[in-house]
Motif scaffolding. Structure first.
Motif, PDB file in Angstrom:
ATOM      1  N   LEU A 241       4.017  -2.820   0.511  1.00 49.65           N
ATOM      2  CA  LEU A 241       2.825  -1.966   0.503  1.00 49.65           C
ATOM      3  C   LEU A 241       2.975  -0.837   1.527  1.00 49.65           C
ATOM      4  O   LEU A 241       2.238  -0.788   2.525  1.00 49.65           O
ATOM      5  CB  LEU A 241       1.578  -2.796   0.817  1.00 49.65           C
ATOM      6  CG  LEU A 241       1.267  -3.974  -0.110  1.00 49.65           C
ATOM      7  CD1 LEU A 241       0.066  -4.757   0.414  1.00 49.65           C
ATOM      8  CD2 LEU A 241       1.025  -3.488  -1.533  1.00 49.65           C
ATOM      9  N   PRO A 242       3.901   0.082   1.317  1.00 46.46           N
ATOM     10  CA  PRO A 242       4.067   1.176   2.293  1.00 46.46           C
ATOM     11  C   PRO A 242       2.818   2.034   2.425  1.00 46.46           C
ATOM     12  O   PRO A 242       2.569   2.620   3.491  1.00 46.46           O
ATOM     13  CB  PRO A 242       5.247   1.979   1.722  1.00 46.46           C
ATOM     14  CG  PRO A 242       5.282   1.639   0.262  1.00 46.46           C
ATOM     15  CD  PRO A 242       4.824   0.215   0.172  1.00 46.46           C
ATOM     16  N   GLN A 243       2.018   2.109   1.369  1.00 44.36           N
ATOM     17  CA  GLN A 243       0.788   2.899   1.425  1.00 44.36           C
ATOM     18  C   GLN A 243      -0.228   2.298   2.388  1.00 44.36           C
ATOM     19  O   GLN A 243      -1.172   2.973   2.827  1.00 44.36           O
ATOM     20  CB  GLN A 243       0.171   3.030   0.019  1.00 44.36           C
ATOM     21  CG  GLN A 243      -0.389   1.748  -0.553  1.00 44.36           C
ATOM     22  CD  GLN A 243       0.659   0.881  -1.251  1.00 44.36           C
ATOM     23  OE1 GLN A 243       1.869   1.080  -1.084  1.00 44.36           O
ATOM     24  NE2 GLN A 243       0.197  -0.089  -2.040  1.00 44.36           N
ATOM     25  N   ASN A 244      -0.032   1.026   2.760  1.00 43.58           N
ATOM     26  CA  ASN A 244      -0.921   0.367   3.718  1.00 43.58           C
ATOM     27  C   ASN A 244      -0.376   0.413   5.145  1.00 43.58           C
ATOM     28  O   ASN A 244      -0.938  -0.188   6.043  1.00 43.58           O
ATOM     29  CB  ASN A 244      -1.146  -1.096   3.314  1.00 43.58           C
ATOM     30  CG  ASN A 244      -1.969  -1.247   2.051  1.00 43.58           C
ATOM     31  OD1 ASN A 244      -1.851  -0.439   1.135  1.00 43.58           O
ATOM     32  ND2 ASN A 244      -2.808  -2.252   1.991  1.00 43.58           N
ATOM     33  N   GLY A 245       0.738   1.126   5.312  1.00 40.86           N
ATOM     34  CA  GLY A 245       1.303   1.283   6.647  1.00 40.86           C
ATOM     35  C   GLY A 245       2.430   0.333   6.983  1.00 40.86           C
ATOM     36  O   GLY A 245       2.916   0.329   8.124  1.00 40.86           O
TER      37      GLY A 245
END
Length: 295
Positions: free
Chosen positions: A155-159
């Motif tokens: 989940l790169p969009q979540n950091g």
């Protein structure tokens, strides 16, 4: 980094070899060696099954990612610390990141195997309790893992950052459709279940004051699975709940088994031997029905 964990094929093959060795040892009347090889084979068979379930759990990668996102949102909503912030605190230190990746890849299986081996050799009377806990906990975790859940690092969009891949230390194989199959069994965390199980086993079994060092392994493992973005807090919490249920199930089984022996043990104390029908005579003394004479 080379994959230091066994594949399910390798673990399964090794389990078969160990079972064969156990059978051969039993034939030449080496019961201790046979038991050791059989128990080692059982552990490897469980590990192979765990790896295989991770591959079979790919029912749809989109749903696995959706479930992971839901877990992260729910954790933040109830006030749990953000795993991404914990990882961000470590990523500026490459040495710590590399050590965390290495610990995740090597210590999980090695420590559990070492604890089981030690209990088997030094505290045989407690081995069944530890072994059964491993079997029950792992089996329940495997059942839950048939529902695919992605790890935080997907989940790169979540950091989150896949630090293992970033440093070339990933223990996973090639990806299919951008996702590695056996990474979708993040819920619950068997890493957390086994490290807590190992710590509890050593603390309860060993009389040495050094036994508390095993608690450090549990703490380090929980920290490592979080900062490497391999698991959410929820993955570990569910794993510990399953472990507690395994303990409760064993305690209940012991209590139920203990009721029947308790009746048998009470018979000699009452003065009546099993299989005899001694009765009291008119004078209050026992009469043996086999001789019909006053004793």
């Amino acid at each position: 980094m080379q994959n230091l964990t066994l594949t399910w094929q390798s673990a399964g093959g090794a389990a078969v070899v160990l079972y064969g060795g156990a059978y051969a040892a039993a034939k030449v009347r080496k019961p201790s060696l046979s038991a050791l090889l059989r128990e080692a084979g059982t552990l490897l068979a469980l590990f192979a099954l765990w790896q295989l379930v991770g591959r079979l759990s790919v029912m749809g990668t989109d749903h696995a990612l959706d479930r992971a996102s839901w877990i992260h949102r729910t954790e933040l909503a109830i006030g749990l610390p953000d795993e991404a912030s914990w990882q961000a605190a470590v990523t500026p230190y490459p040495v710590l990141v590399r050590l965390a990746n290495y610990y995740y890849a090597t210590m999980h299986f090695a420590v559990m195997l070492g604890v089981l081996f030690w209990v088997f050799l030094r505290h045989r009377e407690r081995y069944a309790w530890v072994r059964n806990t491993v079997v029950i906990t792992t089996a329940v975790c495997l059942l839950v893992q048939f529902i695919p859940v992605a790890p935080p690092r997907m989940l790169p969009q979540n950091g989150f950052v896949d630090v293992a891949a970033q440093y070339g230390q990933s223990v996973y194989g090639g990806a299919v459709g951008g996702v590695v199959a056996d990474q979708l069994s993040a819920m619950p965390s068997v890493h957390v279940a086994w490290c807590v199980l190992a710590a509890v086993a050593v603390v309860r079994v060993s009389p040495s004051p050094l036994r508390w060092v095993m608690v450090l392994h549990a703490v380090l493992t929980v920290a490592v699975v979080v900062v490497t973005a391999n698991h959410f807090w929820a993955d570990g919490i569910v794993a510990v709940v399953i472990l507690l249920c395994a303990y409760a199930a064993q305690a209940l089984a012991v209590r139920l088994r203990g009721r029947t022996p308790a009746v048998a043990e009470a018979l000699p104390r009452s003065g009546v031997e099993p299989g005899r029908t001694d009765e009291l005579g008119s004078d209050g003394r026992k009469t043996d029905d086999r001789s019909q004479q006053v004793t």
